[in-house]
Scaffold this motif. Structure first.
Motif, PDB file in Angstrom:
ATOM      1  N   ASP A 175      -5.916   2.702  -1.067  1.00 34.25           N
ATOM      2  CA  ASP A 175      -6.009   2.659   0.410  1.00 34.25           C
ATOM      3  C   ASP A 175      -5.372   3.655   1.166  1.00 34.25           C
TER       4      ASP A 175
ATOM      5  N   TYR B 144      -4.137   3.765   4.016  1.00 41.45           N
ATOM      6  CA  TYR B 144      -2.812   3.462   4.673  1.00 41.45           C
ATOM      7  C   TYR B 144      -1.784   3.547   3.941  1.00 41.45           C
TER       8      TYR B 144
ATOM      9  N   THR C  89      -0.344   6.876   4.410  1.00 36.86           N
ATOM     10  CA  THR C  89       0.314   7.212   5.584  1.00 36.86           C
ATOM     11  C   THR C  89       1.608   6.451   5.600  1.00 36.86           C
TER      12      THR C  89
END
Length: 480
Positions: A11, A13, A16
């Protein structure tokens, strides 16, 4: 997809967050994550852990190549030093896991990761999708196999699976759960799950007559052929033509291993009529295979009705676990090491009590009754706890904390085993046959009440006193 780097199967995220961990220095901290599930599919009494072998291969090959770095750079949000870090990325942490084929229960860790924060975070998606998928299918397969009461079950679901890995890895998981073979050729080539098959209706339709189709097939494949007898009229032509061909082609060669397959109609009724016709023809050795949208409930009903079936071919309802298609495994942070190396427990709190996590770096014990040999309870303990089996131990019912079970004369077995230590694999994966045999053995150690399809007995999974107290302290801090 053949050339895709699975390290990028995450994913967004996670990348990040990892970039943020890097910029804040958190990437130097060791963290602890548990992978567990909250509810057994189909409201069953237990699940079957599967997918570890694919996790191991993934961890071994974790890396980011220049194409990946270029892609990430193009997003315009990642720090250059973080991208340099990814160029030299390698998993250096520890992984502990329950061996494949082990019966598992809600809220106990199937897999635990101890690693620097970025390493532990980036692997979340692949670990979940792999363990979730294969555990789901292995669990469904085990239900179906148990319903068959010792009859052979084969996995026939590739064409209805959700994608390539759904078919290939799903067939592998079905074998772990108890199926004895698959129709998926690639699963045999990759994993050694025995592949086999019969024929499609199109084979029979290609010939001028059903008899010619059967005869040609038996001449080509005289060793254990299975003839599909329901293309036209099962009782009037299919079975009579099969009997004729078996007698004309196979018996003169001394071949006595052959079968018919029923794929439509009232399977119970047709199997009984077929058995009588075959026996009257002197073909008492001929086996009967059944397919057509079967699951554990239909198979259980067929067995109760006295259906004369030797082998079940199960497809779409197995390979998709269509009655309960989500395993629901989650991956949660449970502890962080501070600068001095102390392990600090972490908890996720929710108004939905089923989503409150069990904190800390843990080990899982399974307790076996010494008299019966049966599994009687599991207990989640702190990583440094040991269990004294010479003393009675009180276990709480997870659904009613006032209800307890005191166990004596028991043996304790730690469920998780080391898989990776400091980034190096220390685990020798068993063969697929060894995993399937282990699964069968471990399921046999569960009480029949836990194995019921409807309203199974709730197996005791408790927290040790130390862990329970730590959880309560954290709930008092964060839950108010």
């Amino acid at each position: 997809m053949d050339n895709a780097n699975l390290s990028m199967l995450c994913d967004f995220y996670e990348l990040t967050m990892s970039n943020g961990y890097f910029k804040n220095g958190f990437y130097k901290k060791n963290v602890y994550f548990d992978l567990f599930f909250r509810k057994v599919p189909d409201n069953g009494g237990f699940a079957i852990a599967a997918g570890l072998e694919q996790v191991i291969e993934y961890i071994k090959n974790l890396h980011f190549d220049e194409n990946d770095i270029s892609y990430l750079k193009s997003k315009g949000i990642f720090d250059e030093q973080f991208l340099d870090y990814l160029r030299n990325f390698k998993f250096r942490g520890d992984i502990y896991a329950v061996p494949e084929g082990t019966p598992v229960f809600p809220n106990e860790p199937i897999l635990t990761v101890k690693a620097p924060a970025i390493e532990a975070q980036l692997i979340e998606t692949f670990l979940l999708l792999t363990i979730n998928h294969q555990s789901l299918i292995a669990t469904k397969a085990n239900r179906i196999v148990r319903a068959s009461q010792g009859k052979t079950v084969l996995e026939f679901g590739s064409r209805r699976a959700q994608g390539v890995s759904g078919a290939v890895d799903g067939a592998r998981a079905a074998f772990i759960g108890g199926c004895l073979g698959t129709a998926c050729t690639l699963t045999d080539e990759l994993y050694g799950v025995p592949a086999g098959g019969t024929m499609a209706h199109s084979w029979i339709q290609m010939f001028d007559s059903e008899y010619d189709a059967f005869r040609t097939y038996c001449e080509l494949y005289p060793d254990n052929p299975t003839l599909l007898v329901d293309t036209y009229n099962t009782l009037k032509s299919g079975i009579p033509n099969a009997i004729k061909v078996f007698k004309e082609v196979l018996l003169p060669q001394g071949k006595t291993d052959f079968s018919i397959r029923l794929d439509s109609g009232d399977i119970s009724y047709l199997s009984k009529k077929a058995r009588k016709m075959l026996d009257n023809a002197g073909l008492t050795n001929c086996k009967i295979t059944a397919s057509n949208s079967l699951d554990e409930y239909l198979i259980r009903d067929l067995m109760m009705q006295g259906a004369q079936i030797d082998t079940f071919g199960v497809g779409e309802r197995l390979i998709t676990s269509s009655s309960s298609p989500v395993f629901g495994g989650v991956y949660k942070l449970v502890a962080v090491e501070n600068e001095s190396g102390e392990i600090v427990p972490k908890i996720k709190v929710s108004e939905n009590t089923t989503k409150i996590t069990n904190p800390h770096f843990k080990k899982v014990y399974r307790y076996f009754d010494n008299e019966s040999g049966k599994a009687i309870a599991d207990e989640l303990c702190l990583y440094d706890e040991t269990v004294d089996t010479s003393k009675p131990r009180t276990i709480f019912d997870p659904n009613a904390t006032w209800k307890t079970k005191t166990i004596t004369d028991f043996t304790a077995k730690e469920l998780q085993v080391p898989i990776f230590k400091n980034g190096e694999c220390v685990y020798d994966s068993p063969s697929i046959t060894e995993i399937a045999d282990y699964c069968k053995e471990q399921v046999s150690l569960l009480w029949d009440e836990v194995k019921r399809f409807e309203n199974p007995h709730t197996y005791y999974v408790d927290l040790s006193k130390k862990l329970y107290e730590i959880k309560n302290i954290l709930l008092n801090i964060y839950g108010n």
